[in-house]
Design a protein around this motif. Structure first.
Motif, PDB file in Angstrom:
ATOM      1  N   UNK A  35       0.846  -1.206   0.000  1.00  0.00           N
ATOM      2  CA  UNK A  35       0.000   0.000   0.000  1.00  0.00           C
ATOM      3  C   UNK A  35       0.876   1.248   0.000  1.00  0.00           C
ATOM      4  N   UNK A  36       1.955   1.236   0.780  1.00  0.00           N
ATOM      5  CA  UNK A  36       2.884   2.367   0.817  1.00  0.00           C
ATOM      6  C   UNK A  36       3.486   2.623  -0.559  1.00  0.00           C
ATOM      7  N   UNK A  37       3.925   1.551  -1.236  1.00  0.00           N
ATOM      8  CA  UNK A  37       4.536   1.707  -2.563  1.00  0.00           C
ATOM      9  C   UNK A  37       3.515   2.222  -3.582  1.00  0.00           C
ATOM     10  N   UNK A  38       2.286   1.704  -3.509  1.00  0.00           N
ATOM     11  CA  UNK A  38       1.246   2.177  -4.428  1.00  0.00           C
ATOM     12  C   UNK A  38       0.968   3.663  -4.208  1.00  0.00           C
ATOM     13  N   UNK A  39       0.900   4.075  -2.949  1.00  0.00           N
ATOM     14  CA  UNK A  39       0.661   5.485  -2.643  1.00  0.00           C
ATOM     15  C   UNK A  39       1.833   6.344  -3.104  1.00  0.00           C
ATOM     16  N   UNK A  40       3.034   5.860  -2.890  1.00  0.00           N
ATOM     17  CA  UNK A  40       4.225   6.612  -3.282  1.00  0.00           C
ATOM     18  C   UNK A  40       4.300   6.782  -4.797  1.00  0.00           C
ATOM     19  N   UNK A  41       3.901   5.735  -5.535  1.00  0.00           N
ATOM     20  CA  UNK A  41       3.927   5.784  -6.996  1.00  0.00           C
ATOM     21  C   UNK A  41       2.702   6.479  -7.582  1.00  0.00           C
ATOM     22  N   UNK A  42       1.730   6.832  -6.733  1.00  0.00           N
ATOM     23  CA  UNK A  42       0.532   7.522  -7.200  1.00  0.00           C
ATOM     24  C   UNK A  42      -0.482   6.595  -7.846  1.00  0.00           C
ATOM     25  N   UNK A  43      -0.397   5.310  -7.600  1.00  0.00           N
ATOM     26  CA  UNK A  43      -1.303   4.350  -8.219  1.00  0.00           C
ATOM     27  C   UNK A  43      -2.433   3.915  -7.287  1.00  0.00           C
ATOM     28  N   UNK A  44      -2.368   4.291  -6.035  1.00  0.00           N
ATOM     29  CA  UNK A  44      -3.376   3.862  -5.069  1.00  0.00           C
ATOM     30  C   UNK A  44      -4.735   4.470  -5.399  1.00  0.00           C
ATOM     31  N   UNK A  45      -4.743   5.725  -5.779  1.00  0.00           N
ATOM     32  CA  UNK A  45      -6.013   6.403  -6.119  1.00  0.00           C
ATOM     33  C   UNK A  45      -6.718   5.689  -7.264  1.00  0.00           C
ATOM     34  N   UNK A  46      -5.960   5.337  -8.302  1.00  0.00           N
ATOM     35  CA  UNK A  46      -6.540   4.626  -9.446  1.00  0.00           C
ATOM     36  C   UNK A  46      -7.040   3.251  -9.064  1.00  0.00           C
ATOM     37  N   UNK A  47      -6.309   2.576  -8.193  1.00  0.00           N
ATOM     38  CA  UNK A  47      -6.722   1.253  -7.737  1.00  0.00           C
ATOM     39  C   UNK A  47      -8.026   1.336  -6.954  1.00  0.00           C
ATOM     40  N   UNK A  48      -8.137   2.338  -6.103  1.00  0.00           N
ATOM     41  CA  UNK A  48      -9.366   2.525  -5.324  1.00  0.00           C
ATOM     42  C   UNK A  48     -10.538   2.810  -6.252  1.00  0.00           C
ATOM     43  N   UNK A  49     -10.328   3.646  -7.260  1.00  0.00           N
ATOM     44  CA  UNK A  49     -11.389   3.946  -8.226  1.00  0.00           C
ATOM     45  C   UNK A  49     -11.805   2.691  -8.988  1.00  0.00           C
TER      46      UNK A  49
END
Length: 72
Positions: free
Chosen positions: A18-32
């Motif tokens: 989750x930290x890596x996804x947030x750092x790479x800016x991909x967490x928002x897209x994954x949540x969507x």
């Protein structure tokens, strides 16, 4: 004790991902994407329930029709 350590390691692994996804800016897209997937599943389930209800009503009407014809 082994299950406890396995739980801690799993939690740390998920936290790191989750930290890596947030750092790479991909967490928002994954949540969507997950939200959209959930909405589609909810809509599909609702449509399935409506279709099933309609089929039950149709079978009920057909049965009542056959019963009324047999009574005559």
């Amino acid at each position: 004790m082994g299950k406890f350590l396995l739980g801690i390691l799993t939690g740390l692994g998920v936290g790191y991902v989750v930290y890596r996804l947030e750092k790479d800016g991909k967490l928002e897209g994954l949540i969507d994407d997950l939200s959209e997937c959930g909405n589609k599943a909810k809509l599909s389930l609702k449509n399935f329930a409506d279709v099933a209800k309609n089929e039950v009503e149709y079978v009920k009407d057909q049965a009542e029709s056959k019963i009324s014809k047999l009574k005559k």
